[in-house]
Scaffold this motif. Structure first.
Motif, PDB file in Angstrom:
ATOM      1  N   SER A  35      45.323  43.547  49.894  1.00 23.44           N
ATOM      2  CA  SER A  35      46.215  42.877  48.946  1.00 23.44           C
ATOM      3  C   SER A  35      46.009  43.530  47.589  1.00 23.44           C
ATOM      4  CB  SER A  35      45.926  41.377  48.864  1.00 23.44           C
ATOM      5  OG  SER A  35      44.713  41.142  48.180  1.00 23.44           O
ATOM      6  N   SER A  61      46.800  42.426  43.444  1.00 22.25           N
ATOM      7  CA  SER A  61      47.347  41.524  42.437  1.00 22.25           C
ATOM      8  C   SER A  61      47.667  42.360  41.209  1.00 22.25           C
ATOM      9  CB  SER A  61      46.352  40.429  42.084  1.00 22.25           C
ATOM     10  OG  SER A  61      46.104  39.629  43.224  1.00 22.25           O
ATOM     11  N   GLU A  81      52.540  37.888  36.658  1.00 23.65           N
ATOM     12  CA  GLU A  81      51.562  38.244  37.677  1.00 23.65           C
ATOM     13  C   GLU A  81      52.144  37.995  39.061  1.00 23.65           C
ATOM     14  OE1 GLU A  81      48.003  35.995  36.975  1.00 23.65           O
ATOM     15  OE2 GLU A  81      47.769  36.764  34.943  1.00 23.65           O
ATOM     16  N   TYR A  82      51.771  38.856  40.006  1.00 22.53           N
ATOM     17  CA  TYR A  82      52.166  38.660  41.394  1.00 22.53           C
ATOM     18  C   TYR A  82      51.146  39.317  42.307  1.00 22.53           C
ATOM     19  CZ  TYR A  82      53.923  43.484  41.764  1.00 22.53           C
ATOM     20  OH  TYR A  82      54.026  44.847  41.810  1.00 22.53           O
ATOM     21  N   THR A  83      51.186  38.928  43.572  1.00 22.63           N
ATOM     22  CA  THR A  83      50.303  39.503  44.583  1.00 22.63           C
ATOM     23  C   THR A  83      51.148  39.948  45.764  1.00 22.63           C
ATOM     24  OG1 THR A  83      48.449  38.120  43.903  1.00 22.63           O
ATOM     25  CG2 THR A  83      48.336  39.066  46.106  1.00 22.63           C
TER      26      THR A  83
END
Length: 102
Positions: A37, A39, A88-90
């Protein structure tokens, strides 16, 4: 999330920070599947409003295989940021090796 440990780059007052994380519970190393992942934080440190219209990532595994990911916005959005704002995002990506670069 500890943004002090992020990989960070600033260009023209816009700061992009990324924190990668290996997802061992979703990975299958015995099958050559390593899930990561990442972020991302986008900070507008400029004096003007900005809109993230498109993105382009190059993801390279430890064997040198590179995949380019392009598209409009991020995670289905085209965030508009006023000076001082952040977004912000992941998201994630599979690799065929235990490590790589982005």
């Amino acid at each position: 999330m500890d943004w002090n440990t992020a990989y960070t780059k600033t260009t023209k007052g816009i700061t992009i920070s990324v924190i990668p994380a290996y997802l061992f519970r979703r990975s299958e190393p015995e099958n050559g599947l390593f899930i990561w992942s990442y972020s991302v934080r986008i900070q507008n440190g400029s004096n003007a409003a900005i809109t993230l219209r498109q993105r382009s990532w190059q993801i390279t595994d430890a064997n040198g295989h590179t995949e380019t990911v392009r598209g409009e916005g991020v995670v289905g959005e085209q965030p508009k940021l006023q000076p001082g704002e952040k977004f912000e995002y992941t998201s994630g990506t599979p690799l065929s090796t235990p490590s790589g670069i982005m």
